[in-house]
Motif scaffolding. Structure first.
Motif, mmCIF file in Angstrom:
data_model
loop_
_atom_site.group_PDB
_atom_site.id
_atom_site.type_symbol
_atom_site.label_atom_id
_atom_site.label_comp_id
_atom_site.label_asym_id
_atom_site.label_seq_id
_atom_site.Cartn_x
_atom_site.Cartn_y
_atom_site.Cartn_z
ATOM 1 N N LYS A 18 0.838 -1.203 0.000
ATOM 2 C CA LYS A 18 0.000 0.000 0.000
ATOM 3 C C LYS A 18 0.871 1.251 0.000
ATOM 4 O O LYS A 18 2.027 1.229 0.426
ATOM 5 C CB LYS A 18 -0.905 0.018 1.233
ATOM 6 N N PHE A 19 0.297 2.350 -0.479
ATOM 7 C CA PHE A 19 0.986 3.632 -0.446
ATOM 8 C C PHE A 19 1.199 4.094 0.984
ATOM 9 O O PHE A 19 0.290 4.010 1.819
ATOM 10 C CB PHE A 19 0.160 4.704 -1.157
ATOM 11 N N TYR A 20 2.390 4.611 1.272
ATOM 12 C CA TYR A 20 2.554 5.444 2.446
ATOM 13 C C TYR A 20 1.869 6.782 2.161
ATOM 14 O O TYR A 20 1.631 7.142 1.002
ATOM 15 C CB TYR A 20 4.031 5.663 2.754
ATOM 16 N N ALA A 34 2.733 9.987 2.218
ATOM 17 C CA ALA A 34 3.409 10.946 1.341
ATOM 18 C C ALA A 34 3.406 10.464 -0.111
ATOM 19 O O ALA A 34 3.294 11.264 -1.041
ATOM 20 C CB ALA A 34 4.839 11.182 1.821
ATOM 21 N N GLU A 35 3.532 9.150 -0.318
ATOM 22 C CA GLU A 35 3.473 8.597 -1.670
ATOM 23 C C GLU A 35 2.083 8.782 -2.265
ATOM 24 O O GLU A 35 1.941 9.116 -3.451
ATOM 25 C CB GLU A 35 3.832 7.120 -1.639
ATOM 26 N N ALA A 36 1.063 8.557 -1.459
ATOM 27 C CA ALA A 36 -0.308 8.748 -1.931
ATOM 28 C C ALA A 36 -0.544 10.187 -2.359
ATOM 29 O O ALA A 36 -1.181 10.450 -3.384
ATOM 30 C CB ALA A 36 -1.296 8.343 -0.844
ATOM 31 N N ASN A 37 -0.018 11.138 -1.589
ATOM 32 C CA ASN A 37 -0.154 12.552 -1.955
ATOM 33 C C ASN A 37 0.481 12.836 -3.303
ATOM 34 O O ASN A 37 -0.085 13.539 -4.149
ATOM 35 C CB ASN A 37 0.487 13.434 -0.878
ATOM 36 N N SER A 38 1.680 12.299 -3.527
ATOM 37 C CA SER A 38 2.389 12.506 -4.788
ATOM 38 C C SER A 38 1.633 11.863 -5.947
ATOM 39 O O SER A 38 1.484 12.451 -7.025
ATOM 40 C CB SER A 38 3.804 11.927 -4.687
ATOM 41 N N PHE A 39 1.137 10.656 -5.722
ATOM 42 C CA PHE A 39 0.386 9.940 -6.752
ATOM 43 C C PHE A 39 -0.891 10.692 -7.124
ATOM 44 O O PHE A 39 -1.194 10.894 -8.309
ATOM 45 C CB PHE A 39 0.053 8.539 -6.240
ATOM 46 N N VAL A 41 -4.243 0.214 -9.370
ATOM 47 C CA VAL A 41 -2.789 0.163 -9.435
ATOM 48 C C VAL A 41 -2.254 -0.927 -8.516
ATOM 49 O O VAL A 41 -2.948 -1.406 -7.610
ATOM 50 C CB VAL A 41 -2.145 1.520 -9.064
ATOM 51 N N ILE A 42 -1.031 -1.313 -8.768
ATOM 52 C CA ILE A 42 -0.340 -2.291 -7.952
ATOM 53 C C ILE A 42 1.070 -1.770 -7.725
ATOM 54 O O ILE A 42 1.654 -1.142 -8.621
ATOM 55 C CB ILE A 42 -0.331 -3.679 -8.625
ATOM 56 N N MET A 43 1.598 -1.982 -6.524
ATOM 57 C CA MET A 43 2.902 -1.400 -6.235
ATOM 58 C C MET A 43 3.773 -2.362 -5.447
ATOM 59 O O MET A 43 3.300 -3.302 -4.805
ATOM 60 C CB MET A 43 2.753 -0.088 -5.475
ATOM 61 N N HIS A 44 5.080 -2.107 -5.519
ATOM 62 C CA HIS A 44 6.080 -2.870 -4.785
ATOM 63 C C HIS A 44 6.985 -1.893 -4.040
ATOM 64 O O HIS A 44 7.425 -0.900 -4.613
ATOM 65 C CB HIS A 44 6.938 -3.713 -5.728
ATOM 66 N N HIS A 45 7.256 -2.184 -2.789
ATOM 67 C CA HIS A 45 8.186 -1.394 -1.991
ATOM 68 C C HIS A 45 9.501 -2.148 -1.803
ATOM 69 O O HIS A 45 9.496 -3.348 -1.525
ATOM 70 C CB HIS A 45 7.610 -1.093 -0.598
#
Length: 211
Positions: A84-86, A88-93, A114-118
């Protein structure tokens, strides 16, 4: 994430005034600081793709961490990762998505899917370097529709977290979303086979306050 994008779409429909997306303060990041007493921080590399895009492309993602070790990851339709987005990442996205939603409100569901990898590096010293590269490959079995073939090239975000919980961007979300009718697909799509994706190919140097 879905709720946030839905709210963005609602704003576009319900207001004729200038829309401004206000990001939360970095102080509000939901998981606190990761810096130790020696001035080393946690660095997060996030790779964001879109699930339906896997019908059209696969991706090879190569990452060299601050320790100099390199590994390549393959993303395709078998990808079921649930990172999942952190915050700050969600804000940028969301900020990056807003212009697309303004032009194409129907893309709300596309961006929700969307799908993501950290990839997280802990105790990273100031001045360390991280390299990443992504290569896309066509799925030859894909048959384009006559209208509206949508895809999102894999994109990388890089942030670091300091001891006081401050989140600092090293690379914000900046992506390539395309919508091609069948004729344009057939004319242009070959360039994306064995294509080095610029939005997810770069080097960053970790520079942050050490006091």
């Amino acid at each position: 994430m879905k709720k946030a994008l839905w709210m963005l779409a609602a704003i576009l429909f319900c207001s004729l005034s200038t829309t401004v997306l206000t990001a939360c303060s970095d102080d509000d990041d939901d998981d606190g600081g990761k810096e130790d007493a020696k001035g080393k921080a946690e660095v997060r590399v996030a790779v964001v793709t879109q699930r339906d895009t896997y019908k059209m492309f696969t991706f090879d993602f190569t990452l060299t961490g601050p320790d100099g070790k390199t590994k390549t990851y393959k993303f395709d339709a078998s990808d079921n990762n649930d990172d999942k987005f952190y915050e700050a990442e969600a804000n940028s996205f969301e900020s990056a998505c807003l212009p697309y939603l303004f032009m194409y409100p129907s893309l709300t569901s596309f961006f929700e899917n969307v799908i993501m990898h950290h990839y997280v590096f802990k105790n990273v010293p100031n001045g360390a370097k991280i390299d990443y590269k992504t290569v896309s490959h066509l799925v030859r079995s894909f048959q384009p529709e006559e209208k509206g073939n949508k895809f999102l090239m894999a994109t990388v975000m890089v942030t670091y977290v300091t001891a006081d919980g401050q989140v600092h961007p090293l690379k914000p979300f900046d992506f390539n979303c395309s919508i091609l009718d069948k004729s344009m697909w057939e004319k242009n799509i070959e360039k994306y086979d064995n294509y080095i994706v610029p939005q997810s190919t770069n080097s960053v140097t970790v520079v942050y306050p050490t006091n």
